[in-house]
Design an enzyme around this catalytic site. Structure first.
Site, PDB file in Angstrom:
ATOM      1  N   ILE A  13      60.461  58.732 -90.104  1.00 17.41           N
ATOM      2  CA  ILE A  13      59.586  59.428 -91.027  1.00 17.41           C
ATOM      3  C   ILE A  13      59.045  60.705 -90.390  1.00 17.41           C
ATOM      4  O   ILE A  13      58.779  61.678 -91.080  1.00 17.41           O
ATOM      5  CB  ILE A  13      58.408  58.485 -91.416  1.00 17.41           C
ATOM      6  CG1 ILE A  13      58.905  57.396 -92.371  1.00 17.41           C
ATOM      7  CG2 ILE A  13      57.250  59.239 -92.035  1.00 17.41           C
ATOM      8  CD1 ILE A  13      59.382  57.895 -93.706  1.00 17.41           C
ATOM      9  N   ASP A  14      58.911  60.717 -89.065  1.00 20.58           N
ATOM     10  CA  ASP A  14      58.232  61.881 -88.457  1.00 20.58           C
ATOM     11  C   ASP A  14      58.961  63.189 -88.756  1.00 20.58           C
ATOM     12  O   ASP A  14      58.344  64.183 -89.145  1.00 20.58           O
ATOM     13  CB  ASP A  14      57.947  61.690 -86.951  1.00 20.58           C
ATOM     14  CG  ASP A  14      59.148  61.392 -86.080  1.00 20.58           C
ATOM     15  OD1 ASP A  14      60.267  61.234 -86.614  1.00 20.58           O
ATOM     16  OD2 ASP A  14      58.963  61.327 -84.842  1.00 20.58           O
ATOM     17  N   GLY A  71      65.487  53.209 -72.281  1.00 20.07           N
ATOM     18  CA  GLY A  71      66.453  53.145 -73.386  1.00 20.07           C
ATOM     19  C   GLY A  71      66.257  51.955 -74.302  1.00 20.07           C
ATOM     20  O   GLY A  71      67.193  51.503 -74.948  1.00 20.07           O
ATOM     21  N   ASP A 116      56.490  60.204 -80.876  1.00 25.88           N
ATOM     22  CA  ASP A 116      56.381  59.519 -79.592  1.00 25.88           C
ATOM     23  C   ASP A 116      55.429  60.252 -78.636  1.00 25.88           C
ATOM     24  O   ASP A 116      54.563  59.648 -78.010  1.00 25.88           O
ATOM     25  CB  ASP A 116      57.761  59.384 -78.939  1.00 25.88           C
ATOM     26  CG  ASP A 116      58.728  58.630 -79.823  1.00 25.88           C
ATOM     27  OD1 ASP A 116      58.262  57.972 -80.776  1.00 25.88           O
ATOM     28  OD2 ASP A 116      59.945  58.701 -79.571  1.00 25.88           O
TER      29      ASP A 116
HETATM   30  C1  GLA Z   1      62.764  58.038 -82.000  1.00 25.94           C
HETATM   31  C2  GLA Z   1      62.289  59.483 -82.056  1.00 25.94           C
HETATM   32  C3  GLA Z   1      61.030  59.616 -82.917  1.00 25.94           C
HETATM   33  C4  GLA Z   1      61.230  58.965 -84.294  1.00 25.94           C
HETATM   34  C5  GLA Z   1      61.809  57.563 -84.151  1.00 25.94           C
HETATM   35  C6  GLA Z   1      62.198  56.948 -85.481  1.00 25.94           C
HETATM   36  O1  GLA Z   1      61.825  57.249 -81.344  1.00 25.94           O
HETATM   37  O2  GLA Z   1      62.010  59.955 -80.750  1.00 25.94           O
HETATM   38  O3  GLA Z   1      60.687  60.975 -83.039  1.00 25.94           O
HETATM   39  O4  GLA Z   1      62.017  59.766 -85.121  1.00 25.94           O
HETATM   40  O5  GLA Z   1      62.973  57.550 -83.322  1.00 25.94           O
HETATM   41  O6  GLA Z   1      61.068  56.722 -86.248  1.00 25.94           O
END
Ligand code: GLA
Length: 371
Positions: free
Chosen positions: A18-19, A106, A158
């Site tokens: 969603i970000d 990871g 994140d």
């Molecule tokens: C990874 C990306 C985030 C986000 C998630 C899915 O963690 O780093 O920015 O897009 O996937 O929600």
């Protein structure tokens, strides 16, 4: 003087993929993360070592040319140093840092964002956030490093979570405006479990970029019909506009994004009402949508979620992070955790040939100095 910093990993409770579509996400910081013992040297030399990782990153702040290093882990701190260089006194801000981590790399718990944000705080010698604006600026800069220097096309969630999360709370972030608020997350009588499938997240980057461009495509199709009232991102779309998208695969992608964004708001309402059953149900619905519409789960994540939701005492479960492996979460009655593990772990291990790691977690603080 030796200083000790800590940057946590994160678990996203709900609001997945969603970000980068400009909507709402709801992460928490967790107890696992990266710690650093740091000695400021008053020289231009930076040295970073990490237990369990090969080599040492050595940077002279006055002379470094910022060529990428062959050891992948080093490029996160190196990129952050490069982008922060204009903001520091390069002849005196050097340091020696020894890192140690209990975050599985990871596994979808954001070890890379933790490393970036940690480096920024160390370099700026910021024991804690001086202000929320600083915390946000650091998150934005670290995302830029990951996109431009490391070359991973992630969104802001994140880095923002690692920098800005608060104990006992989830962070509700609008990824378009970067407005945020803290929502209490202390599920009394229930516990949040993180389950590492130990399935390596192969193909994550290429599939991630593929999903991103599919969303751009779906957005373009919606805007084509909207004429002079275009929208900036998919999360601004109304559910009824899905009819504008005729291509079945793109329709599924957009459906996930729009419904997931609604689910985040519903999940916040459930948290505020302490309606744990509703909250758990939304977690599970999110997983089905990621499986059927967004297609980012895979056998291992589906297996662990299927087993979890069938186990007694489990209110809901879903994958967390980018998917294709990594971790899932489950909300479980605290008194039934032992029973839950007995029902889920052996069956997962048998079905997949992998070994499921399960730990109990809760909402912790974002990056901070340890006193
Ligand atoms: C990874 C990306 C985030 C986000 C998630 C899915 O963690 O780093 O920015 O897009 O996937 O929600």
């Amino acid at each position: 003087m030796l200083q000790q910093y800590f940057a946590p990993g994160r678990v996203n409770l709900i609001g997945e993929h969603i970000d980068y579509n400009g909507g709402l996400v709801l992460p928490i910081a967790i107890a696992q993360g990266i710690g650093a013992k740091v000695l400021y040297t008053g020289s231009p030399e930076v040295r970073i070592r990490s237990a369990g990782m090969k080599g040492e990153l050595a940077v002279n702040l006055l002379e470094e040319t910022f060529e990428k290093r062959p050891e992948a882990w080093m490029n996160y701190p190196l990129g952050v140093i490069k982008y922060l260089l204009p903001y520091i006194q390069s002849h005196t801000d050097g340091f020696d840092a020894e890192l140690h981590t209990d975050l599985p790399v990871g596994s979808g718990l954001s070890s890379s964002a933790a490393l970036e944000v940690l480096t920024a705080y160390i370099l700026l010698n910021m024991g804690s956030r001086q202000s929320n604006t600083d915390g946000i600026q650091i998150a934005k800069l670290c995302k830029q490093v990951e996109n431009e220097f490391v070359g991973v096309n992630c969104g802001i969630m994140d880095q923002f979570a690692v920098s800005m999360c608060k104990a006992q709370h989830a962070l509700l972030l609008n990824c378009n405006s970067l407005n945020y608020q803290y929502v209490q997350f202390e599920p009394e009588g229930y516990s949040l479990l993180v389950m590492n499938t130990n399935k390596p997240r192969t193909l994550t980057d290429s599939k991630y970029n593929e999903r991103k461009s599919e969303c751009m495509h779906a957005l373009a199709l919606i805007n084509l019909k909207r004429g002079n009232q275009p929208i900036d991102n998919l999360c601004q779309a109304d559910f009824n506009w899905l009819g504008y998208i005729k291509e079945p695969m793109l329709l599924k992608r957009a459906k996930h994004v729009i419904t997931e964004n609604y689910r985040v708001q519903a999940a916040v309402n459930a948290l505020e009402a302490k309606d744990w059953y509703e909250f758990g149900e939304l977690l599970t619905q999110s997983h089905w949508s990621l499986r059927d519409n967004y297609e980012v789960t895979g056998f291992e994540l589906d297996t662990v979620v299927n087993l979890s939701v069938r186990a007694s005492g489990c209110l809901g479960a879903r994958m967390t992070g980018a998917g294709f492996g990594g971790c899932a979460i489950a909300l479980v009655e605290t008194t039934k955790i032992g029973h839950f593990i007995e029902q889920v772990k052996p069956n997962y291990d048998k079905a997949t040939g992998l070994s499921l790691d399960i730990l109990v977690t809760r909402a912790e603080n974002g990056v901070h100095i340890k006193i």
